[in-house]
Write an enzyme that holds these catalytic residues in place. Structure first.
Site, mmCIF file in Angstrom:
data_model
loop_
_atom_site.group_PDB
_atom_site.id
_atom_site.type_symbol
_atom_site.label_atom_id
_atom_site.label_comp_id
_atom_site.label_asym_id
_atom_site.label_seq_id
_atom_site.Cartn_x
_atom_site.Cartn_y
_atom_site.Cartn_z
ATOM 1 C CE LYS A 1 52.551 35.619 -43.967
ATOM 2 N NZ LYS A 1 53.273 36.426 -44.928
ATOM 3 C CE LYS B 1 54.390 42.098 -49.671
ATOM 4 N NZ LYS B 1 54.532 40.756 -50.087
ATOM 5 C CE LYS C 1 48.099 36.271 -53.795
ATOM 6 N NZ LYS C 1 49.158 35.672 -52.959
HETATM 7 P P1 TYM Z 1 52.498 35.589 -53.575
HETATM 8 O O1 TYM Z 1 51.330 34.683 -53.736
HETATM 9 O O2 TYM Z 1 52.543 36.439 -52.366
HETATM 10 O O3 TYM Z 1 52.642 36.524 -54.820
HETATM 11 C C1 TYM Z 1 52.643 36.008 -56.159
HETATM 12 C C2 TYM Z 1 53.630 36.803 -57.004
HETATM 13 O O4 TYM Z 1 53.285 38.189 -57.014
HETATM 14 C C3 TYM Z 1 54.418 38.972 -56.645
HETATM 15 N N1 TYM Z 1 53.960 40.161 -55.885
HETATM 16 C C4 TYM Z 1 54.330 41.415 -56.140
HETATM 17 N N2 TYM Z 1 55.166 41.930 -57.069
HETATM 18 C C5 TYM Z 1 55.314 43.279 -57.072
HETATM 19 N N3 TYM Z 1 54.680 44.129 -56.223
HETATM 20 C C6 TYM Z 1 53.840 43.644 -55.274
HETATM 21 N N4 TYM Z 1 53.202 44.484 -54.459
HETATM 22 C C7 TYM Z 1 53.653 42.238 -55.198
HETATM 23 N N5 TYM Z 1 52.901 41.428 -54.401
HETATM 24 C C8 TYM Z 1 53.107 40.168 -54.834
HETATM 25 C C9 TYM Z 1 55.271 38.058 -55.777
HETATM 26 O O5 TYM Z 1 56.625 38.477 -55.744
HETATM 27 C C10 TYM Z 1 55.079 36.730 -56.467
HETATM 28 O O6 TYM Z 1 55.960 36.613 -57.572
HETATM 29 N N6 TYM Z 1 56.115 32.539 -51.885
HETATM 30 C C11 TYM Z 1 55.376 32.949 -53.078
HETATM 31 C C12 TYM Z 1 54.663 31.805 -53.751
HETATM 32 C C13 TYM Z 1 55.559 30.679 -54.158
HETATM 33 C C14 TYM Z 1 56.547 30.707 -55.191
HETATM 34 C C15 TYM Z 1 57.115 29.420 -55.186
HETATM 35 C C16 TYM Z 1 56.994 31.705 -56.058
HETATM 36 C C17 TYM Z 1 55.537 29.439 -53.606
HETATM 37 N N7 TYM Z 1 56.492 28.689 -54.237
HETATM 38 C C18 TYM Z 1 58.147 29.092 -56.074
HETATM 39 C C19 TYM Z 1 58.031 31.367 -56.943
HETATM 40 C C20 TYM Z 1 58.586 30.090 -56.939
HETATM 41 C C21 TYM Z 1 54.321 33.966 -52.658
HETATM 42 O O7 TYM Z 1 53.914 33.987 -51.534
HETATM 43 O O8 TYM Z 1 53.847 34.743 -53.679
#
Ligand code: TYM
Length: 334
Positions: free
Chosen positions: A113, A195, A198
């Site tokens: 970031k 990967k 979004k």
């Molecule tokens: P985020 O919003 O980026 O993504 C949500 C979930 O999707 C998974 N993910 C993927 N898995 C496989 N391949 C991909 N290309 C891929 N892109 C996204 C992420 O691993 C995630 O499980 N920091 C977290 C949000 C968060 C969170 C938490 C998660 C905040 N607090 C507490 C678990 C527990 C995030 O940015 O996810």
């Protein structure tokens, strides 16, 4: 016996995609019967990178709608919005005293970031993993279904929990990342670079909101090559990713058919035709995504129902969070 507690969250920073589904949401749905589940929309986390909040509320609604459309039952789980649970913020404050600048600066997502937004390296970005730990620990969750990109954050959450227990007494079980299989999942972008995400690579990401035509177009453009040189060749990661996606949406027969063709192909005798594989994958993907897209769109148009789901979720989440915060305050403040 009390059910084990499961928690996970998604940032409302864009349209949800197959990586989110395959890495996380599929497991939410699978776990909702056997576990005590908390799933939430991480709107505070999104402020670290998306300071403009004009579209935030709609994005929150969309994430909730897409989760329900994927099969999450808001009666069975607590489906809530992070900012509705102020107890998380208080726990974040305590955990911040147990997190060190050096380790936070070394976090991979922080370094990424800093590169992406050099003019907005705010303290929230630095302490992102502490807020994530607070999200998890506030329900004393033990299993956290996430994709591979969250592995380091989970390790940090365990460290903070251990430090807390060591300093103030045992309050937290140690949470583990969970995928239902041995490895945590990482869905690659369709061009094979990095990967699926979004906000980046819009044409290389398959969104749960994509139209049928868009799905066809994106999959037909996915990266392939001229085919394997030898029989039973190891698959380059972008080919393996296509098979992974097939594993998600195609029948076992279809997968075996193309896998067999791949393994029988060699230089001068390429049996597999990636064009055919992609055509089949696109049709199977449409069959998978279209109902989710339609269900999510219908729910998104029904704000009253969304509000009801979110209010119920907040009530369940706050009840659980208040119990943990009681233990935390007692342990620290006496
Ligand atoms: P985020 O919003 O980026 O993504 C949500 C979930 O999707 C998974 N993910 C993927 N898995 C496989 N391949 C991909 N290309 C891929 N892109 C996204 C992420 O691993 C995630 O499980 N920091 C977290 C949000 C968060 C969170 C938490 C998660 C905040 N607090 C507490 C678990 C527990 C995030 O940015 O996810």
């Amino acid at each position: 016996m009390a059910k084990e507690v499961v928690l996970s969250g998604i940032r409302p920073t864009g349209f949800l995609h197959l990586g989110n589904y395959f890495g996380a949401m599929r497991n939410y749905v699978r776990m909702q019967e056997a576990y005590d589940c908390y799933f939430f929309v991480a709107n505070w986390h999104s402020l670290t990178t998306h300071p403009d909040t004009k579209e935030l509320q709609q994005a929150v609604y969309r994430v909730v709608a897409e989760n329900v459309a994927c099969g999450l039952d808001p009666e069975k789980v607590a489906l809530y919005v992070q900012s509705d649970v102020p107890e998380i913020a208080e726990l974040y404050l305590y955990l911040n005293m147990l997190a060190y600048k050096g380790e936070l600066e070394k976090t991979t997502t922080f370094k990424d970031k800093v590169r992406l937004q050099p003019n907005n390296v705010n303290a929230g970005l630095l302490t992102y993993p502490v807020l994530q730990a607070a999200d998890i620990l506030i329900h004393r969750a033990v299993k956290v279904p996430v994709g591979k990109d969250q592995e380091q954050h989970l390790e940090m959450a365990r460290n903070f929990a251990e430090r807390f227990n060591h300093r103030y007494g045992d309050v937290f079980p140690l949470p583990q990342a969970f995928s239902g299989q041995q490895e945590l999942v990482k869905i690659l972008s369709l061009d094979g670079n990095g990967k699926m995400s979004k906000s980046e690579n819009q044409l290389n990401t398959l969104y749960l909101a994509d139209t049928d035509d868009m799905i066809r177009k994106k999959i037909m453009k996915a990266k392939t090559d001229q085919g394997p040189d030898i029989k039973n060749a190891p698959q380059p990661d972008y080919i393996q990713n296509l098979f992974t996606l097939m594993g998600l949406v195609s029948t076992e027969d279809t997968i075996q058919h193309f896998m067999h063709q791949y393994n029988e192909s060699e230089a001068g005798n390429c049996i597999i035709r990636y064009g055919d594989l992609k055509k089949q994958l696109a049709e199977d993907m449409i069959r998978f995504i279209a109902p989710i897209r339609e269900k999510a769109a219908a729910l998104q148009a029904d704000e009253a129902t969304l509000k009801r789901i979110i209010a119920n979720g907040a009530e369940k989440a706050r009840a659980s969070a208040a119990v943990t915060l009681g233990l935390v305050r007692k342990a620290i403040l006496g």
